[in-house]
Every structure is written in structure tokens, then in C-alpha cells.
Design an enzyme around this catalytic site. Structure first.
Site, PDB file in Angstrom:
ATOM      1  N   SER A 138      14.231   3.982   4.593  1.00 28.66           N
ATOM      2  CA  SER A 138      15.142   3.548   3.525  1.00 28.66           C
ATOM      3  C   SER A 138      15.907   2.283   3.890  1.00 28.66           C
ATOM      4  O   SER A 138      17.084   2.146   3.546  1.00 28.66           O
ATOM      5  CB  SER A 138      16.094   4.689   3.127  1.00 28.66           C
ATOM      6  OG  SER A 138      15.347   5.806   2.663  1.00 28.66           O
TER       7      SER A 138
ATOM      8  N   GLY B  16      11.699   7.385   2.632  1.00 29.75           N
ATOM      9  CA  GLY B  16      11.500   7.630   1.206  1.00 29.75           C
ATOM     10  C   GLY B  16      12.546   8.535   0.582  1.00 29.75           C
ATOM     11  O   GLY B  16      12.407   8.976  -0.560  1.00 29.75           O
TER      12      GLY B  16
ATOM     13  N   GLU C  30       3.764  10.133   7.609  1.00 29.42           N
ATOM     14  CA  GLU C  30       2.966  10.716   6.513  1.00 29.42           C
ATOM     15  C   GLU C  30       1.566  11.064   6.996  1.00 29.42           C
ATOM     16  O   GLU C  30       0.977  12.050   6.548  1.00 29.42           O
ATOM     17  CB  GLU C  30       2.923   9.744   5.318  1.00 29.42           C
ATOM     18  CG  GLU C  30       4.279   9.708   4.614  1.00 29.42           C
ATOM     19  CD  GLU C  30       4.597   8.407   3.899  1.00 29.42           C
ATOM     20  OE1 GLU C  30       3.691   7.586   3.683  1.00 29.42           O
ATOM     21  OE2 GLU C  30       5.783   8.216   3.564  1.00 29.42           O
TER      22      GLU C  30
ATOM     23  N   GLU D 174      11.201   5.640  13.197  1.00 29.78           N
ATOM     24  CA  GLU D 174      11.382   6.061  11.815  1.00 29.78           C
ATOM     25  C   GLU D 174      11.799   7.532  11.768  1.00 29.78           C
ATOM     26  O   GLU D 174      10.932   8.420  11.850  1.00 29.78           O
ATOM     27  CB  GLU D 174      10.072   5.902  11.038  1.00 29.78           C
ATOM     28  CG  GLU D 174       9.557   4.494  10.964  1.00 29.78           C
ATOM     29  CD  GLU D 174       8.769   4.250   9.682  1.00 29.78           C
ATOM     30  OE1 GLU D 174       9.171   3.382   8.917  1.00 29.78           O
ATOM     31  OE2 GLU D 174       7.789   4.964   9.448  1.00 29.78           O
TER      32      GLU D 174
ATOM     33  N   ASN E  49       5.214  -1.569   4.399  1.00 31.13           N
ATOM     34  CA  ASN E  49       4.182  -0.529   4.347  1.00 31.13           C
ATOM     35  C   ASN E  49       4.003  -0.174   2.870  1.00 31.13           C
ATOM     36  O   ASN E  49       4.824   0.527   2.301  1.00 31.13           O
ATOM     37  CB  ASN E  49       4.637   0.692   5.150  1.00 31.13           C
ATOM     38  CG  ASN E  49       3.687   1.870   4.974  1.00 31.13           C
ATOM     39  OD1 ASN E  49       2.568   1.703   4.504  1.00 31.13           O
ATOM     40  ND2 ASN E  49       4.133   3.058   5.364  1.00 31.13           N
ATOM     41  N   TRP E  50       2.932  -0.693   2.317  1.00 30.75           N
ATOM     42  CA  TRP E  50       2.713  -0.484   0.878  1.00 30.75           C
ATOM     43  C   TRP E  50       2.244   0.936   0.559  1.00 30.75           C
ATOM     44  O   TRP E  50       2.149   1.297  -0.612  1.00 30.75           O
ATOM     45  CB  TRP E  50       1.686  -1.486   0.358  1.00 30.75           C
ATOM     46  CG  TRP E  50       2.152  -2.911   0.298  1.00 30.75           C
ATOM     47  CD1 TRP E  50       3.323  -3.441   0.785  1.00 30.75           C
ATOM     48  CD2 TRP E  50       1.448  -4.010  -0.293  1.00 30.75           C
ATOM     49  NE1 TRP E  50       3.384  -4.785   0.541  1.00 30.75           N
ATOM     50  CE2 TRP E  50       2.248  -5.170  -0.135  1.00 30.75           C
ATOM     51  CE3 TRP E  50       0.215  -4.138  -0.948  1.00 30.75           C
ATOM     52  CZ2 TRP E  50       1.854  -6.432  -0.583  1.00 30.75           C
ATOM     53  CZ3 TRP E  50      -0.177  -5.390  -1.402  1.00 30.75           C
ATOM     54  CH2 TRP E  50       0.627  -6.519  -1.225  1.00 30.75           C
ATOM     55  N   LYS E  51       1.872   1.686   1.597  1.00 35.23           N
ATOM     56  CA  LYS E  51       1.333   3.050   1.402  1.00 35.23           C
ATOM     57  C   LYS E  51       0.157   2.991   0.422  1.00 35.23           C
ATOM     58  O   LYS E  51      -0.578   2.009   0.415  1.00 35.23           O
ATOM     59  CB  LYS E  51       2.444   3.997   0.945  1.00 35.23           C
ATOM     60  CG  LYS E  51       3.706   3.882   1.808  1.00 35.23           C
ATOM     61  CD  LYS E  51       4.636   5.021   1.646  1.00 35.23           C
ATOM     62  CE  LYS E  51       5.925   4.705   2.387  1.00 35.23           C
ATOM     63  NZ  LYS E  51       6.719   5.881   2.652  1.00 35.23           N
TER      64      LYS E  51
ATOM     65  N   GLY F 263       9.144   0.748   3.468  1.00 36.48           N
ATOM     66  CA  GLY F 263       8.229   1.380   2.523  1.00 36.48           C
ATOM     67  C   GLY F 263       8.534   0.936   1.103  1.00 36.48           C
ATOM     68  O   GLY F 263       8.146  -0.139   0.659  1.00 36.48           O
ATOM     69  N   GLY F 264       9.298   1.773   0.379  1.00 37.98           N
ATOM     70  CA  GLY F 264       9.566   1.551  -1.042  1.00 37.98           C
ATOM     71  C   GLY F 264       9.975   0.124  -1.392  1.00 37.98           C
ATOM     72  O   GLY F 264       9.432  -0.479  -2.331  1.00 37.98           O
TER      73      GLY F 264
HETATM   74  C1  PEP Z   1       7.899   3.872   5.615  1.00 40.72           C
HETATM   75  O1  PEP Z   1       7.057   4.253   4.834  1.00 40.72           O
HETATM   76  O2  PEP Z   1       7.557   3.550   6.754  1.00 40.72           O
HETATM   77  C2  PEP Z   1       9.294   3.794   5.170  1.00 40.72           C
HETATM   78  C3  PEP Z   1      10.213   3.462   6.048  1.00 40.72           C
HETATM   79  O3  PEP Z   1       9.546   4.079   3.851  1.00 40.72           O
HETATM   80  P1  PEP Z   1      10.937   3.837   3.060  1.00 40.72           P
HETATM   81  O4  PEP Z   1      11.391   2.452   3.401  1.00 40.72           O
HETATM   82  O5  PEP Z   1      10.544   3.976   1.617  1.00 40.72           O
HETATM   83  O6  PEP Z   1      11.881   4.889   3.516  1.00 40.72           O
END
Ligand code: PEP
Length: 250
Positions: A212, A172, A96, A166, A9-11, A233-234
Site C-alpha cells: 500500500s 492490497g 500472492e 512486503e 507490480n501490475w499483477k 501494486g495497486g
Molecule cells: C504488491 O503487490 O507487491 C503490493 C505491494 O501491492 P499494493 O501496493 O497494492 O499493496
């Protein structure tokens, strides 16, 4: 056996040129992946990402979809539009979007139905906040979020659904659910789906963990029997990190 699926998920990151560069860096690194690999990119990057993934097993996804087919919804994109642009997957109900853009369980359901009926694969996000976990509501909440999201879909539609569990407190933040916590809650989601759609259908449904997930914790999470992949995500913004997660079994 369920085939694992790792999705990035590049956001709100990367221009089309940057998307092309990231996909091109990723391609050779995930060429031997045994799981499904998806990058969920900003809508303006879908066409560039779709062109860049050619010749690889990487699939492209969007990060949101509107529930109407067309009409007076300024700024929104329909399922047919994102599909025509090249997306095969779409994330729906990310925390989000629930937190900042007023997404509700009802609109998550409407978007999920619209996506699946249009032929997209929906990655539907559910998960509890820290306060909800501490109050003991996690199981009830994820069951409720999941079953509402699937309302109006039948068991044949489940092959086009991936659930992403999640925990909001892990997204994040660098905090990650323990392997056992993630496995247990995903088991609760699967049991709820089994009660509604039967054991066989629930047994085939892929349920990811997200929050994470990183190269250094992916192996432990993926060793859990209920966890069928990750929404990242990140770490999906760095080709080497995302590839290390995708190649968790190497
Ligand atoms: C996400 O945005 O779905 C996510 C899991 O982010 P991160 O991996 O950065 O916690």
C-alpha cells in the site's frame, strides 16, 4: 549511497495494447526521475512494454520465473525466455505466489539462483503475515526467508538482487506499515545479509518496502535511512499515481 528503485507490480492486469498505453502515459511523467524505474508486467506484455519503454529510463520486469532452463513444466517460463522477451528484472516469491501457487522458500531460492545466473535482476519478496507479526516472529521470519532465498549466491551476485520487504498484511489492504516499522524490519534484513556476506556487500544491497505504498505516504517511507525504494501494486496501474511515487523526491 544506494540508488533508489521504484518498481510497479501490475499483477494480472493489462493486455499488450493496454500495457503499451500505460507505458506511453508514464514515460513523460517519469522522465526526470532520479531513481531506477521498473514495470513488472504480465509475461504476455513483456514484448509490448519493452517496445514502448524505448527512449525512456523505464525498465521492464516479469512477475515470476521457473528454475529449470527448459523441460516438461507446462505453463512455465524460463529465465532465458523472459530475458529474450525483453525483461531485465523479475519479481520472485511475491506473497500472492506463496499464498495461491504453493511457492516455498526453497522454490524462491531455486528461482532466484536461476534468474541471477541467467543475467536477470531478481526482486525477491519477503514478509510476515499479520498473525506472524502479532506472535513476534517478524524478525526471525524475514531473516530466514532472505537467507534461504540467497542460498547458493555469493556476494558478487548481490548487485543483481533487490529485496522487497512486503508485510503480507499491508499488500492490497490499504494498511501500510509505519515508516519506523518498515525501516526497522528492513534494518533486520540488512543485518542478516551483513552477517552472511559482510557489511560492505549488505550496505550496497537495495531493499524496498512494499504494501500500500501510495503518493500520500511515499515521502515518509523514503525518508527512512534503510528504505531504498518501493514495490508498488495497486498504485502502479495509474500512470499519475505511479509517477507521483517515482517522483517522491521532487
Ligand atoms: C504488491 O503487490 O507487491 C503490493 C505491494 O501491492 P499494493 O501496493 O497494492 O499493496
Amino acid at each position: 549511497m544506494r540508488k533508489a528503485i521504484i518498481a510497479g507490480n501490475w499483477k494480472m492486469n493489462k493486455t499488450p495494447d493496454e500495457a503499451k498505453a500505460l507505458v506511453e502515459a508514464l514515460k513523460p511523467l517519469v522522465a526526470g526521475a532520479s531513481c531506477d524505474v521498473v514495470v513488472c508486467v504480465p509475461a504476455v506484455d513483456i514484448a509490448a512494454a519493452k517496445a514502448a519503454v524505448k527512449g525512456s529510463k523505464i525498465k521492464v520486469g516479469a512477475q515470476n520465473v521457473h528454475f529449470a532452463a527448459s523441460g516438461a513444466y507446462t505453463g512455465e517460463l524460463s529465465a532465458d525466455m523472459i530475458k529474450a522477451a525483453g525483461a531485465e528484472y523479475v519479481i520472485i516469491g511475491h506473497s500472492e505466489r506463496r499464498q495461491y501457487f504453493g511457492e516455498t522458500d526453497t522454490t524462491v531460492n531455486q528461482r532466484t539462483v536461476a534468474a541471477v545466473k541467467a543475467g536477470l535482476k531478481a526482486i525477491v519478496c519477503v514478509g510476515e503475515s499479520r498473525a506472524e507479526r502479532e506472535a513476534g516472529y517478524t524478525d526471525a521470519l524475514v531473516e530466514y526467508q532472505t537467507l534461504i532465498a540467497l542460498t547458493g549466491l555469493d556476494k558478487n551476485d548481490l548487485k543483481n538482487i533487490v529485496i522487497a520487504y512486503e508485510p503480507v498484511w499491508a499488500i492490497g489492504t490499504g494498511l501500510v506499515a509505519t515508516d519506523e516499522q518498515a525501516n526497522e524490519t528492513i534494518g533486520v534484513i540488512r543485518a542478516a545479509v551483513a552477517r552472511k556476506y559482510g557489511k560492505a556487500a549488505a550496505g550496497k544491497l537495495r531493499i524496498q518496502y512494499g504494501g500500500s505504498m501510495k503518493p500520500n505516504n511515499v515521502k515518509g517511507l523514503m525518508a527512512q535511512p534503510e528504505i531504498d525504494g518501493g514495490l508498488i501494486g495497486g498504485a502502479s496501474l495509474k500512470a499519475e499515481d505511479f509517477a507521483a511515487i517515482v517522483n517522491y523526491d521532487k
